[in-house]
Scaffold this motif. Sequence first.
Motif, PDB file in Angstrom:
ATOM      1  N   TRP A  38       0.474  -1.310   0.003  1.00 56.74           N
ATOM      2  CA  TRP A  38       0.351  -0.165   0.223  1.00 56.74           C
ATOM      3  C   TRP A  38       0.653   1.255   0.112  1.00 56.74           C
ATOM      4  O   TRP A  38       1.946   1.097   0.159  1.00 56.74           O
ATOM      5  CB  TRP A  38      -1.037   0.241   1.115  1.00 56.74           C
ATOM      6  N   ASP A  39       0.101   2.336  -0.609  1.00 59.61           N
ATOM      7  CA  ASP A  39       0.568   3.659  -0.359  1.00 59.61           C
ATOM      8  C   ASP A  39       0.508   4.331   0.865  1.00 59.61           C
ATOM      9  O   ASP A  39      -1.076   4.784   0.829  1.00 59.61           O
ATOM     10  CB  ASP A  39       0.598   4.384  -1.557  1.00 59.61           C
ATOM     11  N   VAL A  40       0.724   4.692   1.535  1.00 63.57           N
ATOM     12  CA  VAL A  40      -0.133   5.252   2.888  1.00 63.57           C
ATOM     13  C   VAL A  40       1.042   6.674   3.150  1.00 63.57           C
ATOM     14  O   VAL A  40       2.194   6.485   2.926  1.00 63.57           O
ATOM     15  CB  VAL A  40       0.467   3.912   3.718  1.00 63.57           C
TER      16      VAL A  40
ATOM     17  N   ARG B 137      -4.520  -2.581  -3.695  1.00 65.85           N
ATOM     18  CA  ARG B 137      -5.470  -3.667  -3.160  1.00 65.85           C
ATOM     19  C   ARG B 137      -5.946  -3.784  -3.079  1.00 65.85           C
ATOM     20  O   ARG B 137      -5.670  -4.176  -2.227  1.00 65.85           O
ATOM     21  CB  ARG B 137      -4.633  -4.375  -4.683  1.00 65.85           C
ATOM     22  N   LEU B 138      -7.719  -4.139  -3.234  1.00 66.15           N
ATOM     23  CA  LEU B 138      -8.466  -4.804  -2.375  1.00 66.15           C
ATOM     24  C   LEU B 138      -8.849  -6.453  -3.291  1.00 66.15           C
ATOM     25  O   LEU B 138      -9.875  -6.148  -4.511  1.00 66.15           O
ATOM     26  CB  LEU B 138      -9.302  -3.960  -2.191  1.00 66.15           C
ATOM     27  N   LYS B 139      -8.062  -7.245  -3.333  1.00 66.02           N
ATOM     28  CA  LYS B 139      -8.650  -8.327  -4.290  1.00 66.02           C
ATOM     29  C   LYS B 139      -8.199  -7.772  -6.099  1.00 66.02           C
ATOM     30  O   LYS B 139      -7.286  -7.302  -5.933  1.00 66.02           O
ATOM     31  CB  LYS B 139      -9.859  -8.831  -4.060  1.00 66.02           C
ATOM     32  N   ASP B 140      -8.837  -7.491  -6.275  1.00 59.79           N
ATOM     33  CA  ASP B 140      -8.989  -7.304  -7.911  1.00 59.79           C
ATOM     34  C   ASP B 140      -9.407  -5.674  -7.909  1.00 59.79           C
ATOM     35  O   ASP B 140      -9.127  -5.030  -9.321  1.00 59.79           O
ATOM     36  CB  ASP B 140     -10.280  -7.947  -9.364  1.00 59.79           C
ATOM     37  N   SER B 141      -9.669  -4.808  -6.588  1.00 59.59           N
ATOM     38  CA  SER B 141     -10.171  -3.556  -6.721  1.00 59.59           C
ATOM     39  C   SER B 141      -8.666  -2.980  -6.457  1.00 59.59           C
ATOM     40  O   SER B 141      -8.104  -3.595  -5.326  1.00 59.59           O
ATOM     41  CB  SER B 141     -11.306  -3.777  -6.117  1.00 59.59           C
ATOM     42  N   GLN B 142      -9.187  -1.570  -6.457  1.00 57.17           N
ATOM     43  CA  GLN B 142      -8.132  -0.372  -6.505  1.00 57.17           C
ATOM     44  C   GLN B 142      -9.113   0.920  -4.735  1.00 57.17           C
ATOM     45  O   GLN B 142     -10.457   0.954  -5.198  1.00 57.17           O
ATOM     46  CB  GLN B 142      -7.487   0.243  -7.688  1.00 57.17           C
ATOM     47  N   LEU B 143      -8.160   0.432  -4.343  1.00 59.86           N
ATOM     48  CA  LEU B 143      -8.937   1.332  -2.948  1.00 59.86           C
ATOM     49  C   LEU B 143      -8.108   2.959  -2.533  1.00 59.86           C
ATOM     50  O   LEU B 143      -7.291   2.325  -2.306  1.00 59.86           O
ATOM     51  CB  LEU B 143      -9.104   0.741  -2.049  1.00 59.86           C
ATOM     52  N   ILE B 144      -8.872   4.049  -3.021  1.00 57.38           N
ATOM     53  CA  ILE B 144      -8.220   5.197  -2.441  1.00 57.38           C
ATOM     54  C   ILE B 144      -8.616   5.821  -1.888  1.00 57.38           C
ATOM     55  O   ILE B 144     -10.084   6.542  -2.075  1.00 57.38           O
ATOM     56  CB  ILE B 144      -7.954   5.807  -3.833  1.00 57.38           C
ATOM     57  N   TYR B 145      -8.408   6.339  -0.642  1.00 61.63           N
ATOM     58  CA  TYR B 145      -8.835   7.044   0.757  1.00 61.63           C
ATOM     59  C   TYR B 145      -7.997   8.588   0.848  1.00 61.63           C
ATOM     60  O   TYR B 145      -6.745   8.313   0.425  1.00 61.63           O
ATOM     61  CB  TYR B 145      -9.301   6.480   1.695  1.00 61.63           C
ATOM     62  N   GLY B 146      -8.792   9.669   0.920  1.00 61.23           N
ATOM     63  CA  GLY B 146      -8.137  10.778   1.081  1.00 61.23           C
ATOM     64  C   GLY B 146      -8.950  11.504   1.438  1.00 61.23           C
ATOM     65  O   GLY B 146      -9.763  12.106   2.270  1.00 61.23           O
ATOM     66  N   GLY B 147      -8.524  12.189   2.828  1.00 60.57           N
ATOM     67  CA  GLY B 147      -9.117  12.758   3.988  1.00 60.57           C
ATOM     68  C   GLY B 147      -8.205  13.919   4.573  1.00 60.57           C
ATOM     69  O   GLY B 147      -7.515  14.170   5.316  1.00 60.57           O
TER      70      GLY B 147
ATOM     71  N   TYR C 291     -15.155  -8.339   7.901  1.00 61.05           N
ATOM     72  CA  TYR C 291     -14.464  -9.139   8.060  1.00 61.05           C
ATOM     73  C   TYR C 291     -12.968  -9.777   7.712  1.00 61.05           C
ATOM     74  O   TYR C 291     -13.039  -9.203   6.074  1.00 61.05           O
ATOM     75  CB  TYR C 291     -15.432 -10.634   7.479  1.00 61.05           C
ATOM     76  N   LEU C 292     -12.160 -10.305   7.529  1.00 58.86           N
ATOM     77  CA  LEU C 292     -10.467 -10.396   7.500  1.00 58.86           C
ATOM     78  C   LEU C 292     -10.079 -11.823   7.053  1.00 58.86           C
ATOM     79  O   LEU C 292     -10.316 -12.656   8.295  1.00 58.86           O
ATOM     80  CB  LEU C 292      -9.607  -9.134   7.739  1.00 58.86           C
ATOM     81  N   LYS C 293      -9.434 -11.853   5.902  1.00 58.89           N
ATOM     82  CA  LYS C 293      -8.242 -12.942   5.864  1.00 58.89           C
ATOM     83  C   LYS C 293      -7.185 -13.040   5.805  1.00 58.89           C
ATOM     84  O   LYS C 293      -6.647 -12.318   4.771  1.00 58.89           O
ATOM     85  CB  LYS C 293      -9.447 -14.348   4.883  1.00 58.89           C
ATOM     86  N   GLN C 294      -6.007 -13.221   6.512  1.00 65.03           N
ATOM     87  CA  GLN C 294      -5.211 -12.459   6.010  1.00 65.03           C
ATOM     88  C   GLN C 294      -4.849 -11.432   6.291  1.00 65.03           C
ATOM     89  O   GLN C 294      -4.133 -11.073   5.443  1.00 65.03           O
ATOM     90  CB  GLN C 294      -4.213 -13.748   4.917  1.00 65.03           C
ATOM     91  N   ASN C 295      -4.988 -10.443   6.618  1.00 68.31           N
ATOM     92  CA  ASN C 295      -5.156  -8.501   6.708  1.00 68.31           C
ATOM     93  C   ASN C 295      -5.621  -8.198   4.897  1.00 68.31           C
ATOM     94  O   ASN C 295      -5.357  -7.736   4.791  1.00 68.31           O
ATOM     95  CB  ASN C 295      -3.653  -8.426   6.621  1.00 68.31           C
ATOM     96  N   HIS C 296      -6.888  -9.219   4.311  1.00 72.19           N
ATOM     97  CA  HIS C 296      -7.809  -9.413   3.186  1.00 72.19           C
ATOM     98  C   HIS C 296      -9.036  -9.017   3.833  1.00 72.19           C
ATOM     99  O   HIS C 296      -9.385  -9.860   3.876  1.00 72.19           O
ATOM    100  CB  HIS C 296      -7.068  -9.703   2.319  1.00 72.19           C
ATOM    101  N   LEU C 297      -9.760  -8.058   2.919  1.00 72.77           N
ATOM    102  CA  LEU C 297     -11.022  -7.831   3.263  1.00 72.77           C
ATOM    103  C   LEU C 297     -11.706  -8.841   2.297  1.00 72.77           C
ATOM    104  O   LEU C 297     -10.867  -9.430   1.254  1.00 72.77           O
ATOM    105  CB  LEU C 297     -11.273  -6.635   2.472  1.00 72.77           C
ATOM    106  N   GLU C 298     -12.395 -10.059   2.836  1.00 70.37           N
ATOM    107  CA  GLU C 298     -13.092 -10.961   3.074  1.00 70.37           C
ATOM    108  C   GLU C 298     -14.736 -10.424   2.450  1.00 70.37           C
ATOM    109  O   GLU C 298     -15.804 -10.843   1.868  1.00 70.37           O
ATOM    110  CB  GLU C 298     -13.274 -11.781   3.387  1.00 70.37           C
TER     111      GLU C 298
END
Length: 351
Positions: free
Chosen positions: A40-42, A68-78, A177-184
Amino acid sequence: MAIGLGLVLVVTACAGMMVARQRLIRTIDVERGVLLKQGWDVSWRISGFSLFSFPWQVTLRDVRLSGRLKDSQLIYGGNAVTLSPAGPFSSSVRMKFRGQQAFLLGHDSDHPDFAFRLTGSGLRATAASANDGREIHASFAAEDDRLEVHALPFPLEQPALPFSVELRKLLGRTEWYLKQNHLEGVATDVTASAVTLPVAWPGIGDRAEKVHVAFSSNETEDGDQGVMLHIGEARFGPSSVAITGKLICQHDATGDFDLTIRGLEKTVDAMAEAHAVAPNVRRVTSLIERFRIQGNLQKLPEGGGDGNTSAADTLIEVPLRLRKGEWTIGAMPVGAVLELWRSGKEKINPP
């Protein structure tokens, strides 16, 4: 003596919260390290402590997350997120989101499935991990906020995006719900006392009240992301609407929903008085009410279907479907239904 004891208690409490603050900062640093290792870029900056700030708070400014969340890209800015421990010995964390908060989720940033921005008085949340870190439970609340929607995983009329809605007294709970730090999977339940919509309907207005939405999301057997809408209900003027169903987010999203409308005849009456629909549209609701009552072998009430407010509300249940980018009500395209309403209005007010 009492004043001295009070000062001792205050100093002790502040010292305990300062320790909790330092523990929180270490936890934040650890979580950032975990995200960085996962690709991740943090980035954020921590505001320095001052004599005018609460000793137990940590404020992160210019927060940016991308990964990345599986096949998706997540971007957050605050703009700013203020964190504080729920108590000296609590593992729960309180969060206050202030300024603008932007969120994007999709296969790529140019074609997002979800994209929205939240502004207003801010969002308050409390989060804690459970089940050995395999779940994150959170509650959240907001008084007055504006949600700007820029992308959704299902099609709307092109001019409809972007749009914004006003949220009043928002309350909710969510579980991740997480599995090995990945969102399920995710489950969320939200209520709002009122939602102001971007479009006002003549005779009805632009305000939905007593809004309640509960949904969950997880991966289907085919690897697509499925969203189950367990309940979505609200009151629009004199009528109420409820919807349940499922949406599959894929290249061509598909949706199967059941739509229930109660009191449609009262809404039609209000719209007819506002010259938004033709009076003969009211006859349709009368026929629907007669068919429903006669089908149930009930006696047709006196005055039913003629605008009598003492009559029972008309109950309409119809299937709402999404196929190949087109919404249909039963077998009729939604666009055709809207055109029917527009043509009724034109007959009332000819050019």
